[in-house]
Write a protein that holds these residues in place. Sequence first.
Motif, short mmCIF file in Angstrom:
data_model
loop_
_atom_site.label_atom_id
_atom_site.label_comp_id
_atom_site.label_asym_id
_atom_site.label_seq_id
_atom_site.Cartn_x
_atom_site.Cartn_y
_atom_site.Cartn_z
N GLY A 1 51.99 26.56 26.27
CA GLY A 1 51.74 26.15 27.54
C GLY A 1 51.57 27.26 28.27
O GLY A 1 51.51 28.31 27.81
N GLY A 2 51.18 27.10 29.51
CA GLY A 2 50.87 28.02 30.46
C GLY A 2 51.15 27.99 31.74
O GLY A 2 51.74 26.83 32.34
N LEU A 3 51.03 29.05 32.70
CA LEU A 3 51.07 28.74 34.07
C LEU A 3 49.85 29.68 34.58
O LEU A 3 49.82 30.88 34.35
N ALA A 4 49.10 29.09 35.48
CA ALA A 4 48.06 29.55 36.16
C ALA A 4 48.14 30.16 37.58
O ALA A 4 48.61 29.45 38.20
N VAL A 5 47.93 31.31 37.55
CA VAL A 5 48.38 31.92 39.02
C VAL A 5 47.08 32.47 39.47
O VAL A 5 46.48 33.70 39.22
N ASP A 6 46.28 31.85 40.12
CA ASP A 6 44.96 32.18 40.78
C ASP A 6 44.77 32.99 41.55
O ASP A 6 43.87 33.93 41.87
N GLY A 7 45.99 33.65 42.17
CA GLY A 7 46.03 34.62 43.32
C GLY A 7 46.27 36.04 42.78
O GLY A 7 46.09 36.93 43.31
N ASP A 8 46.74 36.11 41.65
CA ASP A 8 47.00 37.33 40.95
C ASP A 8 45.79 38.03 40.31
O ASP A 8 45.24 37.49 39.22
N HIS A 9 45.77 39.19 40.62
CA HIS A 9 44.25 39.80 40.04
C HIS A 9 44.44 41.23 39.24
O HIS A 9 45.47 41.30 38.71
N SER A 10 43.51 41.72 39.22
CA SER A 10 43.44 43.27 38.45
C SER A 10 42.31 44.15 39.13
O SER A 10 41.46 43.83 39.64
N VAL A 11 42.68 45.36 39.10
CA VAL A 11 41.71 46.42 39.34
C VAL A 11 41.61 47.43 38.23
O VAL A 11 42.70 47.69 37.54
N ASP A 12 40.43 48.24 38.09
CA ASP A 12 40.29 49.11 37.05
C ASP A 12 41.10 50.50 37.70
O ASP A 12 40.42 51.08 38.56
N GLY A 13 42.32 50.69 37.28
CA GLY A 13 43.12 51.83 37.87
C GLY A 13 42.33 53.21 37.79
O GLY A 13 42.47 53.81 38.76
N ARG A 14 41.71 53.37 36.75
CA ARG A 14 41.02 54.79 36.60
C ARG A 14 39.91 54.68 37.68
O ARG A 14 39.58 55.92 38.22
N ALA A 15 39.08 54.01 37.66
CA ALA A 15 38.03 53.66 38.56
C ALA A 15 38.49 53.71 39.86
O ALA A 15 38.03 54.63 40.84
N LEU B 1 59.88 29.75 46.23
CA LEU B 1 59.46 30.58 47.07
C LEU B 1 58.32 30.30 47.61
O LEU B 1 57.70 30.98 48.64
N GLY B 2 57.74 29.03 47.49
CA GLY B 2 56.30 28.62 47.92
C GLY B 2 55.06 29.20 47.40
O GLY B 2 54.10 29.44 48.19
N LEU B 3 55.37 29.82 46.23
CA LEU B 3 54.11 30.60 45.59
C LEU B 3 53.47 29.77 44.96
O LEU B 3 53.89 28.68 44.25
N ALA B 4 51.85 29.93 44.91
CA ALA B 4 51.09 29.05 44.24
C ALA B 4 50.99 29.39 42.68
O ALA B 4 50.53 30.53 42.36
N ALA B 5 51.30 28.53 42.04
CA ALA B 5 51.27 28.69 40.41
C ALA B 5 51.24 27.26 39.82
O ALA B 5 52.11 26.39 40.23
N GLU B 6 50.46 27.04 38.84
CA GLU B 6 50.11 25.53 38.09
C GLU B 6 50.66 25.74 36.97
O GLU B 6 50.09 26.51 36.25
N ARG B 7 51.52 24.77 36.44
CA ARG B 7 51.93 24.67 35.26
C ARG B 7 50.92 24.01 34.34
O ARG B 7 50.37 23.09 34.83
N LEU B 8 50.66 24.51 33.12
CA LEU B 8 49.55 23.92 32.40
C LEU B 8 49.98 23.42 30.84
O LEU B 8 50.81 24.02 30.28
N THR B 9 49.40 22.38 30.50
CA THR B 9 49.51 21.93 29.02
C THR B 9 49.06 22.93 28.03
O THR B 9 48.19 23.93 28.56
#
Length: 384
Positions: free
Chosen positions: A146-160, A121-129
């Motif tokens: 191992g892992g996948l780094a997705v630098d564009g996925d974030h978070s927000v404090d839902g209650r705040a 899908l052309g989404l940015a994700a980097e495979r990590l050792t």
Amino acid sequence: MGAAVDRTDVVVAGGGLIGLSVAWRAAQRGLSVTVVDESPGAGASQAAAGMLAPVTEAAYGETDLLRLCLTSLQRYPDFAAEVEAAGGRPVGLRTVGTLVVGFDEDDMRELDALHGYQRELGLAAERLTPRETRRREPSLTPRVRGGLAVDGDHSVDGRALHAGLLAAAEATGVEVLRARVRELQVTDGRATGVVLDGGRELPAGQVVLALGAHSGGLPGVPPLPVRPVKGQILRLAGAEGLLEGTVRALVRGRHVYLVPYAGDGLIIGATTEDRGFDATVTAGGVHDLLHDAIEVVPGVTELELVETLARWRPGTADNAPLLGSSGLPGLVLATGHHRNGVLLTPVTGDVVAEHLATGEVPELAAPFTVDRFVRADRLERTSP
Ligand code: GLY
């Protein structure tokens, strides 16, 4: 019958993140808006971990939903800044990315399949050792494969965010009534307002249904394909410096996520259970979440468990929301957000407010009108 109050342009039933976002945006367009909720933000908004993670949650066959989620994510920085300015308080947007990690060989196969789909899908994700994975989050166990780094996925404090949206909406002229909606008022085939517990009537030009998992159960509302999907979640304290960003993990086939928030807070979630409106926090649910979180980040053992909670995602058959026309004139839908309520808050506010103001559903939201289920139902009944 109770006394009627002045008619407003819009009554929004439900003062969670979705209802407030719609109300705020509608008020900004010059509409008079009343939100009705006996305890605003006490539903799914209270339990949500606040992940803004369309890429790490990408699922096969859900490309329209992914497009909507990516659009909403793109709008988040401006949305958060606008809420903070209007609401006068921080909303805790963290833009440090998300890591997905796997624990055994099968987990890694699932992770690689996800990565393959993301690349398709052309989404940015980097495979990590394993080493690279732990360099990003040193608190992870050395047993991570191992892992996948997705630098564009974030978070927000839902209650705040909820507190900020409530303040922003009120500052823009939205009236928030602490009351329970008893039923939708329907006159001559049109939604004309709501009736509150105690019989008070609130007449309105349009009614927005934003009651989350409860949306299908309001008397007067036509049958809706929304069901409660229970999620149990844990809040811990003392986690300052433990994780940089969100960690999502596959632990022998089970999913768990750890989301840092508000300085030293950590949310661990979540179960996914089809049990109706059962709000029980179970020993098994808490055990599984803590067990898997500790497998991945052993330092979780040291933290203080400060809160356990169960709420209901508003699930639909295709995991996507219901936006816009309900089929009943005067009744507009902003519900069914399932796992993506926090993420879809900005775009839902925009598209539903546009629908309220103009009668049109923006092209982006066209796949999410309720008639997709009516069409599917008709097809099913007419096919041999
Ligand atoms: N979006 C996370 C959850 O629903 O558990």
